[in-house]
Design a protein around this motif. Structure first.
Motif, PDB file in Angstrom:
ATOM      1  N   LYS A  89       0.815  -1.218   0.000  1.00  0.00           N
ATOM      2  CA  LYS A  89       0.000   0.000   0.000  1.00  0.00           C
ATOM      3  C   LYS A  89       0.845   1.263   0.000  1.00  0.00           C
ATOM      4  N   THR A  90       2.113   1.130   0.318  1.00  0.00           N
ATOM      5  CA  THR A  90       3.033   2.278   0.325  1.00  0.00           C
ATOM      6  C   THR A  90       3.691   2.372  -1.048  1.00  0.00           C
ATOM      7  N   TRP A  91       3.530   3.533  -1.694  1.00  0.00           N
ATOM      8  CA  TRP A  91       3.986   3.646  -3.082  1.00  0.00           C
ATOM      9  C   TRP A  91       5.506   3.500  -3.209  1.00  0.00           C
ATOM     10  N   SER A  92       6.245   3.888  -2.170  1.00  0.00           N
ATOM     11  CA  SER A  92       7.698   3.787  -2.272  1.00  0.00           C
ATOM     12  C   SER A  92       8.148   2.334  -2.329  1.00  0.00           C
ATOM     13  N   TYR A  93       7.438   1.426  -1.620  1.00  0.00           N
ATOM     14  CA  TYR A  93       7.757   0.006  -1.700  1.00  0.00           C
ATOM     15  C   TYR A  93       7.453  -0.540  -3.099  1.00  0.00           C
ATOM     16  N   ARG A  94       6.356  -0.087  -3.668  1.00  0.00           N
ATOM     17  CA  ARG A  94       6.015  -0.543  -5.017  1.00  0.00           C
ATOM     18  C   ARG A  94       7.073  -0.099  -6.023  1.00  0.00           C
ATOM     19  N   GLU A  95       7.505   1.154  -5.873  1.00  0.00           N
ATOM     20  CA  GLU A  95       8.547   1.654  -6.781  1.00  0.00           C
ATOM     21  C   GLU A  95       9.853   0.891  -6.560  1.00  0.00           C
ATOM     22  N   ASP A  96      10.238   0.661  -5.313  1.00  0.00           N
ATOM     23  CA  ASP A  96      11.479  -0.061  -5.028  1.00  0.00           C
ATOM     24  C   ASP A  96      11.444  -1.485  -5.574  1.00  0.00           C
ATOM     25  N   ALA A  97      10.263  -2.111  -5.537  1.00  0.00           N
ATOM     26  CA  ALA A  97      10.149  -3.468  -6.068  1.00  0.00           C
ATOM     27  C   ALA A  97      10.402  -3.496  -7.565  1.00  0.00           C
ATOM     28  N   LEU A  98       9.859  -2.526  -8.283  1.00  0.00           N
ATOM     29  CA  LEU A  98      10.085  -2.480  -9.733  1.00  0.00           C
ATOM     30  C   LEU A  98      11.548  -2.198 -10.058  1.00  0.00           C
ATOM     31  N   LEU A  99      12.174  -1.313  -9.282  1.00  0.00           N
ATOM     32  CA  LEU A  99      13.578  -1.002  -9.532  1.00  0.00           C
ATOM     33  C   LEU A  99      14.470  -2.203  -9.199  1.00  0.00           C
ATOM     34  N   ALA A 100      14.098  -2.950  -8.153  1.00  0.00           N
ATOM     35  CA  ALA A 100      14.864  -4.153  -7.825  1.00  0.00           C
ATOM     36  C   ALA A 100      14.708  -5.208  -8.924  1.00  0.00           C
ATOM     37  N   LEU A 101      13.502  -5.327  -9.488  1.00  0.00           N
ATOM     38  CA  LEU A 101      13.277  -6.253 -10.589  1.00  0.00           C
ATOM     39  C   LEU A 101      14.067  -5.817 -11.825  1.00  0.00           C
ATOM     40  N   TYR A 102      14.133  -4.519 -12.042  1.00  0.00           N
ATOM     41  CA  TYR A 102      14.941  -3.967 -13.139  1.00  0.00           C
ATOM     42  C   TYR A 102      16.396  -4.427 -12.995  1.00  0.00           C
ATOM     43  N   LYS A 103      16.916  -4.296 -11.788  1.00  0.00           N
ATOM     44  CA  LYS A 103      18.311  -4.690 -11.513  1.00  0.00           C
ATOM     45  C   LYS A 103      18.493  -6.194 -11.709  1.00  0.00           C
ATOM     46  N   LYS A 104      17.509  -6.945 -11.264  1.00  0.00           N
ATOM     47  CA  LYS A 104      17.621  -8.410 -11.338  1.00  0.00           C
ATOM     48  C   LYS A 104      17.638  -8.884 -12.788  1.00  0.00           C
ATOM     49  N   LEU A 105      16.796  -8.286 -13.627  1.00  0.00           N
ATOM     50  CA  LEU A 105      16.754  -8.685 -15.034  1.00  0.00           C
ATOM     51  C   LEU A 105      18.015  -8.252 -15.774  1.00  0.00           C
ATOM     52  N   MET A 106      18.525  -7.091 -15.424  1.00  0.00           N
ATOM     53  CA  MET A 106      19.750  -6.622 -16.081  1.00  0.00           C
ATOM     54  C   MET A 106      20.935  -7.521 -15.756  1.00  0.00           C
ATOM     55  N   GLU A 107      20.917  -8.125 -14.575  1.00  0.00           N
ATOM     56  CA  GLU A 107      22.045  -8.952 -14.142  1.00  0.00           C
ATOM     57  C   GLU A 107      21.886 -10.423 -14.483  1.00  0.00           C
ATOM     58  N   MET A 108      20.822 -10.785 -15.195  1.00  0.00           N
ATOM     59  CA  MET A 108      20.628 -12.187 -15.575  1.00  0.00           C
ATOM     60  C   MET A 108      21.750 -12.632 -16.505  1.00  0.00           C
ATOM     61  N   PRO A 109      22.450 -13.715 -16.175  1.00  0.00           N
ATOM     62  CA  PRO A 109      23.556 -14.162 -17.037  1.00  0.00           C
ATOM     63  C   PRO A 109      23.035 -14.705 -18.364  1.00  0.00           C
ATOM     64  N   THR A 110      23.883 -14.639 -19.385  1.00  0.00           N
ATOM     65  CA  THR A 110      23.467 -15.040 -20.728  1.00  0.00           C
ATOM     66  C   THR A 110      23.285 -16.544 -20.866  1.00  0.00           C
ATOM     67  N   GLY A 111      23.878 -17.321 -20.024  1.00  0.00           N
ATOM     68  CA  GLY A 111      23.761 -18.773 -20.149  1.00  0.00           C
ATOM     69  C   GLY A 111      22.563 -19.362 -19.445  1.00  0.00           C
TER      70      GLY A 111
END
Length: 925
Positions: free
Chosen positions: A446-468
């Protein structure tokens, strides 16, 4: 560190009543700013005095939406004389100029926020405004400035003054300098960092009272960071973010209240005031509850000194900062911060006029201009560097900036969001299996900052996915991410919405190509998100609508999405009758923009689906939608011509009664190079005026001939009278001639002759002819409106061009006769009149309205003959007199005919020997 510099207005060249230059000293959502006088002389100038001598780093100008100066020059000076006179203007040094956009692209509805970077030292700043841009709204040729913001450093400020000897020694030992990021209280660690709280957009959006509180909290946050009290600093950061939403909402209420007062809707004004007070009291109560502020710091701005006349970092304003109570830190450890802002829709919404609603809107950057080598220009002609904020971008730098992304990448999700409900667990079970419950709980928080942080963390996680990584795991990660993106796209908080768009763009343009996933995955991303994105283009928030529309346009042009041709098929779907106005306008505007970018060849747009959509949009209830549909049809006609006409009704008079179709067909004619209907009417009107002019010239020539013949007649009569006098004298002086002496022959054929009807009578002397013309001549008649005697053959021309009441007559296009204008519509509508023929084929009688054989002799036969005109009253009277002549009363009738004239009255003699077709009039004196 550069900060906001206070200033006062020293002088201005003039202003309109109620819009003084002193308005520039106030930054608030409801300010009107400065306006020049109406029809003023240019250039106009304003001189500002800063509260201290400083080095200016940045100037911000908020221009008016339609009173826009074409160019603004900047001058700076160290000092100003006591009396400000023109010959001392050399004290100012010219910095350069900036040009402002004419705002034609937005229809003069948005305001341009211009940021100008300079590096100049002084205490007096002069602005010179040049000639205004011309538009239909600026009817008085004025220029205006809504607000100006000055950001800089004190010129005599020395960082060493604020560093103690002990700190210098430690820094020297550790190898640090005063600008070391570890010792800086700012988040960026840069000496030229400018706080978002000093930005002009912050004050123009925020409620002034809340803005002061935010600045106080920001000072406490910096102090907490220096003392390494990070939990308390985090709590203050959250409070500042929530208060910014509070301030924007209160600022919007204030604007709505001001508009209601201007419209004299006092019930709405009272409602807005109560709404503000309740909302403000609720927020302040929560601030006190969390021990963030005390009552002293929440006083109204008019109870506080003007801020910030002198920045707290200035050497002229050094105050000891109060120590933070340790109890606050302990409270932070016990409970988490609750959100301050609970958005509730206004119970009664009203539209805000453009001058207030568009305060924060900014113009799109103008078309690219040819590059100019500024080094080759004279120094005084070099333009100042300026940054123009793009339309659709955020107006505050803290809403989704790189520091936020970097913070999320470093620390991931901070804090503990509330656990998921059973419904959320069932709904997001697949995403939880892939991403984990912690991240999904943050996205559902319900807190918008947590929602934003979750999307940014997912952004980081996808960017760091290894190619293999196995393809199946990559696909599962992608589908779980799209699930969260779909939810975040519906979020009402701008920063969360923008974070979802950033994540979606990264997946399409980087994640899928990097891991070489198939087009099916790209198609899945687009098809799952585009319906929701199109829905957001109809949002009530202008800002969100612009962001959503711009992203859809950008996504449609991605090379990965363009080949799929998915987005065009959504845009050509027929508009729903019950859809919102904003949604319909956004959809057709997106269609028009993408049609120019993609065309109709292999893009998903075809002539058929675009034209079917556009023709159906012509019947939409919203004017802007219909206008855009017309523009699309004209653009399609430029490319396909004949194919477009198949989708439109035939071009006839019934179709052209619809103003939209009339505009479309006239646009087609213009594209084809043919004259439009309006141009054809203008040409016909010009041709008619030329014919009328030629007729008037002919009449003028005939009148000149008539005058010349009159002079010749007078000369002949004088010669005859002179020749007769000697004969009369000789006859009287001599004896009478013998009875058988021959008489002199009389060759005066025109004597005692009416040149109109041809009747010869001994009584036709000069006065007798006048009486004959006035009463009895069958070829003449009296005008019923001006009482002039005119030829019956020229009666129509007389009524239209010569009569005293000629303005009251009009010409029937069917019978070519003169008809009173008030009766002309009924006359034409009934169609009872007999059509006329050309003069070469027949004459037209204005009495009986019949056509008869052409020629002048035919007029005599028609008007005088027994089988001719039956409406010639003079002929009827003569025929009646001939059939029953009273014996011995001929002279009596003549006397009766003249008995109506006053003693000494005279009727002018007609000009003999003239053509009957010329217009001649005879007036009774």
């Amino acid at each position: 560190m550069p900060h906001k510099i206070g200033f006062v207005v020293v002088s201005s060249s003039g202003h309109e009543d109620g819009f003084s230059a002193r308005e520039l000293m106030i930054h608030a959502p409801t300010v009107s700013g400065w306006r020049s006088p109406r029809f003023c002389q240019f250039p106009q100038e304003i001189v500002l005095q800063m509260v201290e001598r400083c080095r200016i780093r940045k100037l911000q100008l908020l221009a008016h939406q339609y009173m826009i100066s074409s160019k603004i020059e900047f001058y700076i000076s160290e000092s100003l004389p006591e009396y400000f006179v023109p010959y001392q203007a050399e004290r100012f040094r010219r910095l350069g100029y900036v040009s402002l956009c004419d705002n034609a692209k937005t229809g003069c509805k948005a305001r341009e926020l211009k940021s100008v970077y300079v590096d100049a030292v002084g205490q007096f700043l002069k602005l010179i405004f040049h000639q205004n841009h011309v538009n239909k709204y600026n009817i008085y040729n004025q220029v205006a400035l809504v607000a100006i913001n000055i950001i800089g450093d004190p010129a005599d400020f020395n960082d060493e003054n604020n560093v103690t000897s002990r700190e210098k020694l430690i820094d020297h030992y550790l190898g640090h300098n005063a600008e070391d990021p570890a010792l800086d209280g700012t988040y960026t660690g840069k000496p030229d960092y400018i706080s978002p709280l000093d930005d002009l957009a912050f004050d123009m959006y925020q409620d002034p009272e809340v803005a002061q509180i935010i600045r106080k909290l920001d000072e406490r946050k910096h102090d907490a960071v220096q003392k390494e009290r990070y939990d308390y600093a985090k709590k203050l950061k959250q409070a500042i973010a929530d208060l910014q939403k509070v301030g924007e909402r209160l600022g919007r209420y204030e604007v709505e209240k001001r508009c209601a007062v201007e419209k004299e809707d006092y019930d709405l004004a009272k409602e807005k005031k109560q709404q503000m007070e309740q909302y403000r009291a609720k927020v302040y109560q929560q601030l006190e509850l969390h021990n963030l502020m005390d009552a002293e710091l929440m006083r109204r701005p008019f109870d506080l000194p003007l801020q910030p006349l002198v920045h707290p970092g200035s050497p002229r304003h050094q105050k000891p900062k109060p120590s933070l109570p340790q109890q606050e830190e302990r409270l932070t450890e016990k409970r988490a911060m609750e959100p301050l802002l609970q958005e509730q829709p206004s119970s009664r919404s009203r539209s805000v006029p453009p001058q207030h609603a568009a305060v924060g809107q900014v113009l799109p950057s103008p078309d690219p201009r040819p590059k100019i080598d500024v080094e080759m220009l004279p120094y005084d002609e070099r333009p100042l560097p300026a940054i123009r904020k793009q339309q659709g971008e955020t107006h505050m730098e803290y809403e989704l900036s790189d520091p936020d992304v970097s913070e999320a990448q470093k620390g991931g999700i901070s804090g503990e969001p509330e656990p998921l409900t059973e419904k959320a667990l069932r709904e997001a079970s697949s995403a939880i299996d892939v991403l984990g419950e912690t991240l999904v709980a943050g996205a559902y928080s319900k807190t918008w900052s947590y929602r934003e942080d979750a999307l940014l963390a997912l952004y980081k996680k996808l960017m760091e996915m290894p190619t293999g990584t196995p393809k199946e795991d990559l696909k599962n990660m992608l589908r779980a991410s799209v699930f969260l993106i779909r939810r975040a796209v519906k979020d009402i908080v701008t920063s969360v919405f923008q974070a979802s768009l950033k994540l979606l763009k990264m997946i399409i343009t980087q994640y899928i190509p990097k891991h070489k996933l198939s087009k099916l995955e790209t198609s899945h991303c687009v098809e799952r998100t585009i319906p929701t994105l199109l829905t957001r283009t109809g949002d009530s928030s202008v800002r969100l609508r612009i962001i959503a529309s711009n992203f859809i346009q950008e996504m449609a042009l991605f090379k990965e999405v363009k080949s799929l041709q998915i987005i065009p098929t959504y845009l050509v779907q027929p508009l729903k009758a019950n859809s919102s106005t904003h949604l319909a306008m956004s959809q057709i505007d997106l269609l028009a923009r993408l049609l120019k970018d993609l065309g109709t060849e292999g893009s998903g747009f075809t002539t058929d689906n675009v034209m079917r959509f556009s023709v159906s949009a012509l019947a939409h209830r919203v004017y802007e939608v219909r206008e855009t549909a017309v523009r699309i049809i004209l653009d399609m006609y430029k490319q396909h011509r004949a194919f477009i006409l198949e989708y439109l009704p035939p071009d006839d008079n019934n179709t052209r009664k619809n103003i939209l179709y009339k505009t479309i067909f006239e646009g087609f004619a213009k594209i084809d190079g043919k004259p439009t209907e309006a141009e054809i009417r203008a040409q016909k009107k010009a041709a008619t005026e030329e014919v009328e002019r030629q007729k008037k010239e002919e009449i003028k020539v005939l009148q000149g001939q008539l005058a010349a013949l009159k002079e010749i007649q007078v000369e002949v009569q004088e010669k005859e009278s002179d020749a007769m006098k000697p004969k009369n004298q000789d006859t009287q002086g001599r004896k009478a001639d013998p009875p058988n002496a021959p008489e002199t022959p009389d060759n005066h054929y025109l004597d005692h002759l009416c040149i109109f009807c041809g009747e010869r009578n001994e009584s036709f002397t000069e006065e007798g002819l006048d009486l004959h013309y006035w009463k009895h001549c069958l070829m003449l008649t009296r005008c019923d409106y001006c009482k002039q005697v005119v030829e019956i053959a020229s009666l129509t021309e007389h009524l239209l061009t010569e009569c005293d009441r000629k303005d009251g007559f009009g010409k029937c296009y069917r019978c070519s006769e003169a008809v009173l204008k008030e009766e002309l519509p009924r006359h034409i509508k009934t169609k009872d009149c007999n059509p006329s023929k050309s003069e070469k084929l027949a004459n037209r009688c204005p009495l009986c309205h019949e056509n008869f054989s052409p020629g002048e002799e035919a007029w005599k036969a028609h008007l005088m003959g027994p089988a001719g005109c039956t409406m010639n009253l003079r002929k009827t009277h003569v025929l009646h007199k001939v059939q029953a002549p009273p014996p011995g009363k001929g002279s009596a009738m003549t006397r009766a005919g003249t008995s109506g004239l006053k003693a000494g009255s005279k009727i002018p003699t007609p000009k003999r020997g003239l053509s009957k077709s010329s217009s001649r009039t005879y007036t009774k004196r």
